[in-house]
Design a protein around this motif. Structure first.
Motif, PDB file in Angstrom:
ATOM      1  N   ASP A 194      58.359 154.681 -29.763  1.00  0.00           N
ATOM      2  CA  ASP A 194      57.259 156.078 -29.317  1.00  0.00           C
ATOM      3  C   ASP A 194      57.862 155.742 -27.722  1.00  0.00           C
ATOM      4  N   LEU A 195      58.151 154.931 -27.536  1.00  0.00           N
ATOM      5  CA  LEU A 195      57.659 154.388 -25.387  1.00  0.00           C
ATOM      6  C   LEU A 195      59.554 154.595 -25.355  1.00  0.00           C
ATOM      7  N   LEU A 196      60.586 153.639 -25.939  1.00  0.00           N
ATOM      8  CA  LEU A 196      61.569 153.532 -25.729  1.00  0.00           C
ATOM      9  C   LEU A 196      62.224 155.261 -26.944  1.00  0.00           C
ATOM     10  N   ALA A 197      61.666 155.551 -27.247  1.00  0.00           N
ATOM     11  CA  ALA A 197      62.732 156.711 -27.254  1.00  0.00           C
ATOM     12  C   ALA A 197      62.477 158.293 -26.395  1.00  0.00           C
ATOM     13  N   GLY A 198      61.456 157.840 -25.624  1.00  0.00           N
ATOM     14  CA  GLY A 198      61.168 159.405 -24.559  1.00  0.00           C
ATOM     15  C   GLY A 198      61.757 158.470 -23.556  1.00  0.00           C
ATOM     16  N   SER A 199      62.045 157.817 -22.718  1.00  0.00           N
ATOM     17  CA  SER A 199      63.138 156.818 -21.899  1.00  0.00           C
ATOM     18  C   SER A 199      63.867 156.485 -21.353  1.00  0.00           C
ATOM     19  N   ILE A 200      64.645 157.107 -20.477  1.00  0.00           N
ATOM     20  CA  ILE A 200      66.164 156.766 -20.316  1.00  0.00           C
ATOM     21  C   ILE A 200      66.751 155.617 -20.268  1.00  0.00           C
ATOM     22  N   GLU A 201      68.458 155.441 -20.163  1.00  0.00           N
ATOM     23  CA  GLU A 201      68.999 154.275 -20.489  1.00  0.00           C
ATOM     24  C   GLU A 201      68.558 153.039 -19.565  1.00  0.00           C
ATOM     25  N   VAL A 202      68.400 153.695 -18.322  1.00  0.00           N
ATOM     26  CA  VAL A 202      68.109 152.692 -17.419  1.00  0.00           C
ATOM     27  C   VAL A 202      66.823 152.142 -17.054  1.00  0.00           C
ATOM     28  N   VAL A 203      66.050 152.430 -17.666  1.00  0.00           N
ATOM     29  CA  VAL A 203      64.807 152.511 -17.427  1.00  0.00           C
ATOM     30  C   VAL A 203      64.374 151.549 -18.448  1.00  0.00           C
ATOM     31  N   ARG A 204      65.154 151.804 -20.075  1.00  0.00           N
ATOM     32  CA  ARG A 204      64.340 150.352 -21.273  1.00  0.00           C
ATOM     33  C   ARG A 204      65.526 149.444 -20.429  1.00  0.00           C
ATOM     34  N   ARG A 205      66.948 149.513 -20.097  1.00  0.00           N
ATOM     35  CA  ARG A 205      67.217 147.933 -19.601  1.00  0.00           C
ATOM     36  C   ARG A 205      66.226 147.813 -18.781  1.00  0.00           C
ATOM     37  N   LYS A 220      64.840 145.737 -29.483  1.00  0.00           N
ATOM     38  CA  LYS A 220      66.275 145.121 -29.466  1.00  0.00           C
ATOM     39  C   LYS A 220      66.198 145.976 -31.267  1.00  0.00           C
ATOM     40  N   GLN A 221      64.735 145.641 -31.689  1.00  0.00           N
ATOM     41  CA  GLN A 221      64.614 145.969 -33.160  1.00  0.00           C
ATOM     42  C   GLN A 221      64.234 147.496 -33.030  1.00  0.00           C
ATOM     43  N   ALA A 222      63.370 147.684 -31.869  1.00  0.00           N
ATOM     44  CA  ALA A 222      62.927 149.881 -31.520  1.00  0.00           C
ATOM     45  C   ALA A 222      64.119 150.505 -31.720  1.00  0.00           C
ATOM     46  N   MET A 223      64.910 149.795 -30.923  1.00  0.00           N
ATOM     47  CA  MET A 223      66.949 150.724 -30.432  1.00  0.00           C
ATOM     48  C   MET A 223      66.966 151.103 -31.544  1.00  0.00           C
ATOM     49  N   SER A 224      67.298 150.121 -32.314  1.00  0.00           N
ATOM     50  CA  SER A 224      67.997 149.629 -33.769  1.00  0.00           C
ATOM     51  C   SER A 224      67.453 150.928 -34.322  1.00  0.00           C
ATOM     52  N   GLU A 225      66.177 151.653 -34.552  1.00  0.00           N
ATOM     53  CA  GLU A 225      66.083 152.005 -35.718  1.00  0.00           C
ATOM     54  C   GLU A 225      66.269 153.697 -35.268  1.00  0.00           C
ATOM     55  N   ILE A 226      66.061 153.789 -33.506  1.00  0.00           N
ATOM     56  CA  ILE A 226      65.810 154.729 -32.874  1.00  0.00           C
ATOM     57  C   ILE A 226      67.255 155.205 -33.164  1.00  0.00           C
ATOM     58  N   VAL A 233      69.694 162.491 -37.785  1.00  0.00           N
ATOM     59  CA  VAL A 233      70.041 163.793 -37.246  1.00  0.00           C
ATOM     60  C   VAL A 233      71.123 164.430 -36.785  1.00  0.00           C
ATOM     61  N   GLU A 234      72.018 163.290 -36.282  1.00  0.00           N
ATOM     62  CA  GLU A 234      72.980 163.975 -36.320  1.00  0.00           C
ATOM     63  C   GLU A 234      73.909 164.547 -37.650  1.00  0.00           C
ATOM     64  N   SER A 235      74.013 163.387 -38.714  1.00  0.00           N
ATOM     65  CA  SER A 235      74.258 163.811 -39.432  1.00  0.00           C
ATOM     66  C   SER A 235      74.611 165.590 -40.581  1.00  0.00           C
ATOM     67  N   ALA A 292      67.960 166.411 -28.559  1.00  0.00           N
ATOM     68  CA  ALA A 292      66.775 166.300 -29.929  1.00  0.00           C
ATOM     69  C   ALA A 292      65.836 165.219 -29.990  1.00  0.00           C
ATOM     70  N   GLY A 293      65.802 164.503 -29.001  1.00  0.00           N
ATOM     71  CA  GLY A 293      64.477 163.736 -28.748  1.00  0.00           C
ATOM     72  C   GLY A 293      62.999 163.943 -28.143  1.00  0.00           C
ATOM     73  N   ASP A 294      62.496 163.412 -27.578  1.00  0.00           N
ATOM     74  CA  ASP A 294      60.998 164.062 -27.682  1.00  0.00           C
ATOM     75  C   ASP A 294      60.399 164.247 -25.731  1.00  0.00           C
ATOM     76  N   ARG A 295      62.081 164.699 -24.936  1.00  0.00           N
ATOM     77  CA  ARG A 295      62.162 164.973 -23.924  1.00  0.00           C
ATOM     78  C   ARG A 295      62.543 165.662 -23.383  1.00  0.00           C
ATOM     79  N   HIS A 296      62.117 166.348 -22.620  1.00  0.00           N
ATOM     80  CA  HIS A 296      62.687 168.097 -21.970  1.00  0.00           C
ATOM     81  C   HIS A 296      63.760 167.573 -20.982  1.00  0.00           C
ATOM     82  N   ASP A 297      63.926 166.147 -19.551  1.00  0.00           N
ATOM     83  CA  ASP A 297      64.959 166.181 -19.325  1.00  0.00           C
ATOM     84  C   ASP A 297      66.263 165.474 -19.314  1.00  0.00           C
ATOM     85  N   PRO A 298      66.581 165.563 -20.404  1.00  0.00           N
ATOM     86  CA  PRO A 298      68.273 165.814 -21.243  1.00  0.00           C
ATOM     87  C   PRO A 298      68.646 167.664 -20.000  1.00  0.00           C
TER      88      PRO A 298
END
Length: 360
Positions: A194-205, A220-226, A233-235, A292-298
């Motif tokens: 949940d934490l990673l899903a709501g964060s931008i890529e640079v902070v994840r790295r 790595k496992q969480a990002m794979s699942e996300i 969702v896209e499909s 479609a993520g959990d944050r308004h930022d985009p």
């Protein structure tokens, strides 16, 4: 209290009817007497001092009360009522040391203080060696950014399910908090996801760089699942009809902010995403995944990059949530403030990054 009364003749009269100056002097002398003998006092002796000092100490100066609070904060047999009185003072120089470490303040008192006092009190409390979930629930709900960061970084703090959900939601708007929460030993796999899903890529790295090998594997496992969830969702969405609509508007010279606002207000998700794609140069699939993520930022970022008005950005946020969900007024206001503060140059750099990534 024969020792006290022999030391200060007429003590009862001073306590009941003395002027502030005489009470302050009595408080100073009795406090010194207590601190000198505290190691040898029984609980009933401490209670007697407590009963006298609680009526005298409020008449002393702030500096004297702050010094007393500091000295009492480390005592396991400090006068409980006096400590409680000092811990509730508005002046954090006085309350702070006791809220930070006094062992004689019980949990209910801490919760009560956390509910009614200001950020300085919450900040001091967030530094205690241990914090129960009931206390942290209040801290993460009421605390400002500094308070919540401090609590999240406290290894002795425990968080309830609600507390963790609030932490993770707030971390979506605070990269420092995200890194702090991401390094907690008690962060479970689902919460990490949940934490990673709501964060931008640079902070994840950055989080990946600062954690140990075990947590890196979990990331790595969480990002794979996300990523898998995002692809599913896209499909499920068919953007072809919306693309034809937007192409017709573009050909007619009518693809503008007013059209986008109309799509958003009528909850036409596909048309809104395709219109944003045409206006920003970011691919439909990329925008769909981000929105479609959990944050308004985009939405804030692409809106600022293409110079949208707040009314349109707000409509897009509501569109993202869906017609059946009503956002909290505080969340909308927070988004508005963030959108106002966001620099166009910053938004344009992020959009350029998205465009580069999709090209790669």
């Amino acid at each position: 209290m024969t020792v006290a009364t022999s030391l200060i003749p007429g003590l009862d009269e001073i306590v009941k009817h003395g002027d502030p100056e005489r009470r302050a002097e009595a408080a100073r002398r009795i406090t010194e007497l207590f601190l000198q003998g505290v190691a040898n006092f029984r609980s009933d002796h401490v209670d007697l001092f407590d009963g006298i000092l609680i009526g005298l100490v409020p008449h002393t100066e702030i500096a004297a009360r702050a010094d007393l609070a500091e000295r009492l904060s480390v005592l396991a047999n400090a006068p409980r009522r006096l400590v409680g009185q000092l811990a509730r003072e508005d002046e954090t120089l006085i309350a702070g040391p006791l809220l930070r470490r006094s062992p004689v303040i019980d949990e209910q008192a801490l919760i009560q203080i956390a509910r009614i006092k200001g950020q300085g009190h919450l900040l001091a409390m967030s530094e205690r060696s241990t914090l129960s979930p009931d206390i942290t629930d209040v801290i993460v709900r009421r605390g400002d950014r500094e308070v919540v960061r401090r609590a999240a970084g406290n290894a002795g703090a425990l968080f309830s399910q609600t507390g963790y959900s609030t932490l993770i939601r707030r971390a979506g708007q605070d990269g420092v908090l995200m890194l702090t929460v991401g390094q907690r030993e008690d962060l479970s796999g689902p919460r990490l996801k949940d934490l990673l899903a709501g964060s931008i890529e640079v902070v994840r790295r950055r989080l990946f760089e600062v954690v140990g090998p075990g947590r890196q594997a979990a990331i790595k496992q969480a990002m794979s699942e996300i990523s898998g969830v995002a692809e599913q969702v896209e499909s499920r969405r068919d953007f072809a009809p919306a693309q034809r609509t937007i192409l017709a508007l573009h050909s007619a010279g009518e693809l503008n902010e007013a059209a986008l606002l109309g799509f958003a207000k009528t909850h036409k998700y596909e048309e809104s995403v395709v219109a944003l794609s045409a206006m920003s140069g970011v691919k439909i699939a990329t925008l769909d995944r981000l929105i479609a993520g959990d944050r308004h930022d985009p939405i804030l970022i692409v809106g600022k990059a293409v110079d949208l008005e707040w009314a349109t950005v707000r409509a897009l946020i509501l569109l993202r949530l869906g017609p059946s969900r009503v956002p909290a007024p505080g969340d909308i206001e927070s988004a508005r403030v963030n959108f106002t503060r966001l620099m166009p140059s910053t938004a344009e750099r992020v959009v350029s990054f998205w465009q580069t990534r999709q090209s790669a």
